[in-house]
Enzyme design. Structure first.
Site, PDB file in Angstrom:
ATOM      1  CE  LYS A 198    -110.296  26.671  43.932  1.00  0.00           C
ATOM      2  NZ  LYS A 198    -108.761  26.761  43.642  1.00  0.00           N
ATOM      3  CE  LYS A 250    -111.833  24.209  40.958  1.00  0.00           C
ATOM      4  NZ  LYS A 250    -110.319  24.211  40.907  1.00  0.00           N
TER       5      LYS A 250
END
Length: 329
Positions: A198, A250
């Site tokens: 992330k 992500k």
């Protein structure tokens, strides 16, 4: 290592399919403690779903029933609350929207697979993803206390009926702490989808508006540098060893190299999240430039599968389900 939690739900067993199919898709939705549904400015047509005057979330449930009729299998819930505090207390309260909606969905849509985001950013008044402590006059993340609270949040979601808990906070050691908490309380069948790569990305602004975030500043001390590969690979080893059943990348569209490395280095399904900023970019291009949303969605999402993903978390899930139902995929 237990494999059973990744086999518990029929949709999860189909995640190895390398094609766009309803079982690959997870629809992220926002549930609030407000009465009325509200479109999210700058993120239309996404909605903050309100509970309604009777607190039944009837508008959301009817909408999801319509999507289920054309193939919807999985949703990921994010909570939006008005009352926030420094310790993210509302995250695990019995009346918090994600817990209320999970219970309602388990009754009204029993075939639906339910995943819950586990983080504190939606619930803290400072907007950070964990508890804070003072170091040399500066507020920094208190990792040790944060993962204890994250494990309690995850347990409350499992008790409500979540099939999966999805820690997106990026604290060190939170996957292991959550796995231990779930297993010791009889929830070995509940899986962990770990946000493993992330990045401290600029692509999250519409999401922060969607959850009424109070956040200012940056999260560069616990989210990964967007130019770094080795942080992602270190996190992959850590999360796999601690008990993750799915690892997640992500944002996704700019990170095909990391998706590919994950799919080659581990024996777990790789999820990708087409985040809010990516959604806005793709939609804007399709609506205002190419004029062909279906082709834009095919190219963008199939590229993620080609890179090695098998799960697509995307706000375009309704459009993709319609395309699949109409045999356009």
């Amino acid at each position: 290592m237990s494999l059973h939690n990744s086999l518990h739900h029929s949709a999860a067993r189909e995640w190895s399919e390398p094609h766009i199919h309803p079982s690959n898709l997870i629809y992220p939705i926002f549930v609030t403690d407000k009465v009325e549904d509200k479109q999210i400015p700058g993120f239309e047509p996404n909605v903050q779903w309100g509970m309604g005057a009777d607190k039944s979330y009837g508008g959301l449930i009817e909408y999801l029933k319509g999507l289920q009729a054309i193939g919807l299998r999985s949703v990921m819930l994010f909570g939006v609350v008005a009352a926030k505090d420094a310790k993210a207390t509302p995250a695990s309260a019995e009346d918090t929207p994600v817990i209320v909606v999970t219970k309602l969905l388990r009754k009204s849509l029993p075939e639906l697979q339910i995943l819950l985001d586990v983080c504190m950013c939606e619930y803290t008044d400072h907007g950070h993803c964990g508890w804070l402590r003072q170091v040399d006059g500066e507020e920094v993340i208190d990792n040790t206390s944060s993962i204890e609270h994250l494990a309690e949040i995850a347990l409350s979601y499992a008790k409500a009926g979540a099939h999966w808990v999805c820690p997106s906070d990026m604290m060190d050691g939170r996957v292991g702490k959550i796995r231990e908490k779930l297993d010791s309380n009889g929830f070995t069948h509940v899986g962990i989808m770990a946000y493993t790569s992330k990045k401290a990305s600029t692509m999250y602004a519409p999401f922060r508006a969607a959850v009424d975030s109070t956040f200012t500043g940056d999260r560069k001390r616990y989210q990964q540098p967007w130019g770094s590969t080795f942080h992602s690979m270190q996190a992959l080893s850590r999360d796999v060893n601690e008990g993750a059943a799915v690892v997640l990348v992500k944002p996704s569209l700019f990170y095909g190299d990391i998706i590919s490395k994950f799919s080659q280095r581990c024996d777990l399904p790789v999820a990708v999240y087409v985040v809010s900023g990516e959604y806005v970019m793709l939609r804007d291009y399709a609506m205002n430039r190419s004029g062909d949303l279906e082709t834009v969605l095919k190219e963008s999402h199939i590229s993620l599968l080609r890179a090695g993903a098998s799960i697509l978390i995307t706000y375009f899930t309704p459009e993709l389900l319609k395309m699949h139902h109409e045999r356009k995929l």
